[in-house]
Design an enzyme around this catalytic site. Structure first.
Site, PDB file in Angstrom:
ATOM      1  N   LYS A 117     -10.201 -42.299 -47.879  1.00  0.00           N
ATOM      2  CA  LYS A 117     -10.261 -43.756 -47.290  1.00  0.00           C
ATOM      3  C   LYS A 117      -9.765 -43.614 -45.884  1.00  0.00           C
ATOM      4  CE  LYS A 117      -7.716 -47.994 -46.920  1.00  0.00           C
ATOM      5  NZ  LYS A 117      -6.223 -48.254 -47.333  1.00  0.00           N
ATOM      6  N   LEU A 164      -7.240 -39.663 -51.424  1.00  0.00           N
ATOM      7  CA  LEU A 164      -6.586 -40.248 -52.252  1.00  0.00           C
ATOM      8  C   LEU A 164      -7.220 -39.789 -53.581  1.00  0.00           C
ATOM      9  CD1 LEU A 164      -7.208 -43.801 -50.652  1.00  0.00           C
ATOM     10  CD2 LEU A 164      -4.552 -42.542 -50.889  1.00  0.00           C
ATOM     11  N   ALA A 202      -9.887 -43.609 -58.803  1.00  0.00           N
ATOM     12  CA  ALA A 202      -9.318 -44.181 -59.769  1.00  0.00           C
ATOM     13  C   ALA A 202     -10.790 -45.000 -59.933  1.00  0.00           C
ATOM     14  CB  ALA A 202      -8.789 -45.702 -59.315  1.00  0.00           C
ATOM     15  N   ASP A 247       1.734 -56.263 -51.650  1.00  0.00           N
ATOM     16  CA  ASP A 247       0.495 -56.867 -51.072  1.00  0.00           C
ATOM     17  C   ASP A 247      -0.197 -56.626 -52.981  1.00  0.00           C
ATOM     18  OD1 ASP A 247      -1.400 -58.226 -50.790  1.00  0.00           O
ATOM     19  OD2 ASP A 247      -2.401 -56.357 -49.763  1.00  0.00           O
ATOM     20  N   ASP A 266      -3.340 -49.481 -52.205  1.00  0.00           N
ATOM     21  CA  ASP A 266      -2.993 -50.274 -50.931  1.00  0.00           C
ATOM     22  C   ASP A 266      -2.370 -50.107 -50.471  1.00  0.00           C
ATOM     23  OD1 ASP A 266      -3.447 -51.289 -48.501  1.00  0.00           O
ATOM     24  OD2 ASP A 266      -4.960 -52.813 -49.990  1.00  0.00           O
TER      25      ASP A 266
HETATM   26  P1  ADP Z   1      -7.636 -51.345 -47.451  1.00  0.00           P
HETATM   27  O1  ADP Z   1      -6.620 -51.032 -47.087  1.00  0.00           O
HETATM   28  O2  ADP Z   1      -8.663 -51.790 -45.961  1.00  0.00           O
HETATM   29  O3  ADP Z   1      -7.578 -53.607 -47.977  1.00  0.00           O
HETATM   30  P2  ADP Z   1      -7.813 -50.236 -49.950  1.00  0.00           P
HETATM   31  O4  ADP Z   1      -6.539 -49.404 -49.837  1.00  0.00           O
HETATM   32  O5  ADP Z   1      -7.564 -51.545 -50.805  1.00  0.00           O
HETATM   33  O6  ADP Z   1      -8.142 -50.799 -48.135  1.00  0.00           O
HETATM   34  O7  ADP Z   1      -9.323 -49.741 -50.191  1.00  0.00           O
HETATM   35  C1  ADP Z   1     -10.683 -50.696 -50.162  1.00  0.00           C
HETATM   36  C2  ADP Z   1     -11.448 -50.734 -51.883  1.00  0.00           C
HETATM   37  O8  ADP Z   1     -11.916 -49.186 -51.571  1.00  0.00           O
HETATM   38  C3  ADP Z   1     -10.788 -51.203 -52.373  1.00  0.00           C
HETATM   39  O9  ADP Z   1     -10.574 -52.310 -52.583  1.00  0.00           O
HETATM   40  C4  ADP Z   1     -11.567 -49.843 -53.811  1.00  0.00           C
HETATM   41  O10 ADP Z   1     -12.241 -51.565 -54.136  1.00  0.00           O
HETATM   42  C5  ADP Z   1     -11.478 -49.107 -53.090  1.00  0.00           C
HETATM   43  N1  ADP Z   1     -10.821 -47.562 -53.351  1.00  0.00           N
HETATM   44  C6  ADP Z   1      -9.704 -48.066 -52.501  1.00  0.00           C
HETATM   45  N2  ADP Z   1      -8.969 -46.967 -52.971  1.00  0.00           N
HETATM   46  C7  ADP Z   1      -9.318 -46.014 -54.371  1.00  0.00           C
HETATM   47  C8  ADP Z   1      -9.204 -45.239 -55.565  1.00  0.00           C
HETATM   48  N3  ADP Z   1      -8.784 -44.251 -55.448  1.00  0.00           N
HETATM   49  N4  ADP Z   1     -10.065 -45.496 -55.969  1.00  0.00           N
HETATM   50  C9  ADP Z   1     -10.549 -45.822 -56.311  1.00  0.00           C
HETATM   51  N5  ADP Z   1     -11.726 -46.570 -55.423  1.00  0.00           N
HETATM   52  C10 ADP Z   1     -10.817 -47.300 -54.213  1.00  0.00           C
HETATM   53 MG    MG Z   2      -6.951 -53.719 -49.719  1.00  0.00          MG
HETATM   54 MG    MG Z   3      -4.045 -52.032 -46.646  1.00  0.00          MG
END
Ligand code: ADP
Ligand code: MG
Ligand code: MG
Length: 267
Positions: free
Chosen positions: A38, A86, A89, A132, A150
């Protein structure tokens, strides 16, 4: 001791608020481990004043070990970006599955809800509030199991529960937050109730009409004005109502979720 040179970068998995999320593989002949990077752009983190959020996301996630919570293996930065390593998933966002299906069966919903409750219960035992919980931040592992992700909005409780930030997403916000009162772990239990409704009904319990601002939605939330569709079972309605209680202390404790008829009958 990690840097971008240690990884082969694969396809983008999603878009975050401050950068993209990529599939990646550790460059290693013996252990070519697959994970997720990320990426947060320092410029954006600074412009949007979210340094504290990022720090907390890292600090909180690093301390957690639970089958229903995404693991953070480590982090590093270069001159322009911050990278979180990370756990992958493999089946992506619950939100996408929900959008595809419209809504889930009560059986499937109840199994997801039980797993979210288990992850939240663990978080709360460490005095962390997620703040959240919603389908976009719930991911699915390779076996379809829930992985809470997140942690950008997470906070420690009770040290910070006098904080009155209106955090989270409009339709998942609890009455005490709307009313500007101090709040605690029970806001996650409220969100679990909203989530249960959304998974089983395919829409939000307090409407999504924001023409004219969020006032109408807020009003319905504060009145616990839930309108159930006719097809929902009595057990599901009872369960949702036990979570969506105006008074935080009256909401169902998370360690009792699995004993509720709606959950127990589908296990
Ligand atoms: P933000 O904090 O900017 O909302 P997120 O952590 O929610 O970011 O990540 C954004 C998107 O990336 C998620 O909604 C998902 O689609 C994808 N994503 C994030 N982490 C993972 C993960 N560990 N495995 C698979 N997809 C992920
Ligand atoms: Mg998010
Ligand atoms: Mg976030």
């Amino acid at each position: 001791h990690w840097s971008l040179n240690n990884f082969d970068i694969g396809r983008p998995l999603g878009k975050g608020h401050f950068g993209k999320v990529y599939l990646a593989r550790v460059k290693s002949k013996t252990d070519p481990f697959i994970l997720v990077l990320k990426c947060l752009t320092k410029d954006e983190v600074i412009t949007k004043q979210v340094q504290m959020q990022v720090r907390r996301e890292i600090e909180v996630m690093q301390s957690l070990r639970h089958p229903n919570i995404i693991r953070l293996f480590g982090w590093f930065h270069d001159s322009t970006r911050i990278f979180l390593m990370l756990e992958l998933a493999g089946k992506g966002e619950l939100f996408k599955q929900l959008a595809k299906k419209g809504k889930f069966s009560e059986r499937r919903s109840s199994q997801y809800i039980s797993q979210v409750a288990s992850g939240l219960n663990y978080l709360h035992s460490k005095n962390i509030i997620h703040r959240d919980i919603k389908p976009e931040n719930l991911l699915l592992g390779m076996n379809g199991e829930i992985k809470i992700g997140d942690f950008g909005w997470s906070v420690y409780s009770p040290e910070e529960n006098s904080q009155r930030t209106l955090a989270g997403t409009l339709s998942y916000v609890s009455p005490e937050m709307i009313l500007g009162q101090s709040y605690g772990k029970a806001i996650d239990i409220w969100a679990l109730g909203v989530l249960t409704f959304e998974l089983t009904c395919g829409e939000e319990p307090f409407g999504a009409d924001t023409t004219g601002g969020p006032r109408l939605v807020h009003q319905r939330i504060c009145r616990c004005d839930i309108r159930f569709p006719p097809y929902l079972s009595l057990e599901a309605k009872d369960f949702i109502q036990s979570l969506l209680r105006f008074r935080p202390e009256e909401r169902l404790p998370l360690d009792q979720v699995d004993q509720q008829p709606w959950i127990a009958s589908h296990r």
